[in-house]
Motif scaffolding. Structure first.
Motif, PDB file in Angstrom:
ATOM      1  N   PHE A  56       0.824  -1.207   0.000  1.00  0.00           N
ATOM      2  CA  PHE A  56       0.000   0.000   0.000  1.00  0.00           C
ATOM      3  C   PHE A  56       0.862   1.263   0.000  1.00  0.00           C
ATOM      4  O   PHE A  56       0.606   2.203  -0.765  1.00  0.00           O
ATOM      5  CB  PHE A  56      -0.931   0.015   1.217  1.00  0.00           C
ATOM      6  CG  PHE A  56      -2.212  -0.732   1.010  1.00  0.00           C
ATOM      7  CD1 PHE A  56      -3.172  -0.263   0.124  1.00  0.00           C
ATOM      8  CD2 PHE A  56      -2.470  -1.905   1.698  1.00  0.00           C
ATOM      9  CE1 PHE A  56      -4.365  -0.953  -0.082  1.00  0.00           C
ATOM     10  CE2 PHE A  56      -3.651  -2.614   1.500  1.00  0.00           C
ATOM     11  CZ  PHE A  56      -4.609  -2.136   0.619  1.00  0.00           C
ATOM     12  N   LEU A  57       1.871   1.296   0.855  1.00  0.00           N
ATOM     13  CA  LEU A  57       2.710   2.489   0.976  1.00  0.00           C
ATOM     14  C   LEU A  57       3.485   2.775  -0.307  1.00  0.00           C
ATOM     15  O   LEU A  57       3.482   3.909  -0.804  1.00  0.00           O
ATOM     16  CB  LEU A  57       3.690   2.321   2.141  1.00  0.00           C
ATOM     17  CG  LEU A  57       3.088   2.390   3.547  1.00  0.00           C
ATOM     18  CD1 LEU A  57       4.131   1.975   4.582  1.00  0.00           C
ATOM     19  CD2 LEU A  57       2.565   3.791   3.850  1.00  0.00           C
ATOM     20  N   ILE A  58       4.143   1.767  -0.854  1.00  0.00           N
ATOM     21  CA  ILE A  58       4.987   1.971  -2.030  1.00  0.00           C
ATOM     22  C   ILE A  58       4.152   2.217  -3.282  1.00  0.00           C
ATOM     23  O   ILE A  58       4.482   3.093  -4.101  1.00  0.00           O
ATOM     24  CB  ILE A  58       5.935   0.773  -2.239  1.00  0.00           C
ATOM     25  CG1 ILE A  58       6.950   0.714  -1.097  1.00  0.00           C
ATOM     26  CG2 ILE A  58       6.654   0.890  -3.586  1.00  0.00           C
ATOM     27  CD1 ILE A  58       7.807   1.962  -0.962  1.00  0.00           C
ATOM     28  N   THR A  59       3.065   1.472  -3.458  1.00  0.00           N
ATOM     29  CA  THR A  59       2.218   1.695  -4.634  1.00  0.00           C
ATOM     30  C   THR A  59       1.669   3.110  -4.625  1.00  0.00           C
ATOM     31  O   THR A  59       1.658   3.797  -5.648  1.00  0.00           O
ATOM     32  CB  THR A  59       1.060   0.676  -4.668  1.00  0.00           C
ATOM     33  OG1 THR A  59       1.593  -0.647  -4.710  1.00  0.00           O
ATOM     34  CG2 THR A  59       0.191   0.900  -5.904  1.00  0.00           C
ATOM     35  N   GLY A  60       1.236   3.572  -3.460  1.00  0.00           N
ATOM     36  CA  GLY A  60       0.739   4.940  -3.356  1.00  0.00           C
ATOM     37  C   GLY A  60       1.818   5.966  -3.618  1.00  0.00           C
ATOM     38  O   GLY A  60       1.604   6.966  -4.316  1.00  0.00           O
ATOM     39  N   TYR A  61       3.008   5.709  -3.084  1.00  0.00           N
ATOM     40  CA  TYR A  61       4.134   6.636  -3.263  1.00  0.00           C
ATOM     41  C   TYR A  61       4.504   6.764  -4.733  1.00  0.00           C
ATOM     42  O   TYR A  61       4.692   7.866  -5.252  1.00  0.00           O
ATOM     43  CB  TYR A  61       5.315   6.120  -2.444  1.00  0.00           C
ATOM     44  CG  TYR A  61       6.456   7.100  -2.268  1.00  0.00           C
ATOM     45  CD1 TYR A  61       6.236   8.472  -2.187  1.00  0.00           C
ATOM     46  CD2 TYR A  61       7.763   6.641  -2.150  1.00  0.00           C
ATOM     47  CE1 TYR A  61       7.280   9.357  -2.008  1.00  0.00           C
ATOM     48  CE2 TYR A  61       8.824   7.517  -1.966  1.00  0.00           C
ATOM     49  CZ  TYR A  61       8.581   8.869  -1.891  1.00  0.00           C
ATOM     50  OH  TYR A  61       9.624   9.753  -1.713  1.00  0.00           O
TER      51      TYR A  61
END
Length: 218
Positions: A160-165
């Motif tokens: 979630f964090l990396i895909t959003g980033y």
């Protein structure tokens, strides 16, 4: 006598010639024959190394993304650094000053931003993001073992964090956003990291820094 070169050298020559022609004539106006003529090779030799023009572009993108991936991999698996230190380094590596951008990066960015290359870049972004998720998962798992992070699902959280980033940073570079607005995004992600990981993460960008998670450092 026939000029026989190491396959890696020849492949690099083809890529350099293609990048030059993309900048000079434009990607859409450059043909495989143009590249063949520029390198002075046979059509068969071109197709030995690449499937088509799109494949050459994809390999160029991979080449320019490799230094960033190497740095992030080194950070993730460094044995003598804490997870908190790795998180901060991860952020620092993915944020740059505009004066590090080269003319080659700019030309390649123009090419990949073409609507015709959307599918190719979606495929690249998917592969690129998956690699970052693996690195970030390792850092989170280390943080959990060090009792610095409090996360129940490390790989899912990293996804979630990396895909959003990656998604947000790619959107940012297509919009007329100034440095202050870019800094706001960076601080927002820092806040999200701190709350998600249950840790005190403090990283403040300098005046000239901006998000650089995409492959071209632009």
């Amino acid at each position: 006598m026939r000029d026989v070169k190491d396959p890696k050298v020849r492949k690099a020559e083809i890529m350099e010639a293609a990048l030059f022609l993309f900048a000079q004539k434009g990607y859409l106006n450059t043909t495989t024959q143009d590249i063949i003529d520029k390198v002075k090779i046979s059509r068969g030799l071109l197709y030995y190394h690449f499937k088509n023009k799109e494949d050459i572009l994809y390999c160029l993108v991979e080449r320019y993304s490799e230094p960033l991936l190497q740095k992030l991999s080194t950070i993730a698996y460094e044995p003598n650094r804490s997870a908190m230190e790795k998180i901060k380094s991860f952020m620092e590596v993915t944020i740059i000053s505009p004066d590090t951008i080269t003319s080659e990066m700019i030309e390649l960015q123009k090419t990949v931003d073409l609507e015709q290359n959307r599918y190719l870049m979606d495929r690249f972004s998917h592969n690129f993001t998956n690699k970052l998720i693996i690195y970030f998962t390792h850092i989170i798992e280390q943080g959990i073992s060090e009792k610095a992070f409090h996360v129940g699902y490390p790989s899912e959280t990293a996804a979630f964090l990396i895909t959003g980033y990656v998604f947000v940073s790619n959107e940012i570079k297509t919009l007329p956003i100034d440095i202050e607005k870019s800094k706001a995004y960076i601080i927002a992600f820092q806040t999200l990291l701190a709350r998600t990981l249950g840790a005190d993460i403090s990283f403040l960008p300098t005046e000239s820094m901006k998000i650089n998670i995409d492959f071209l450092n632009t």
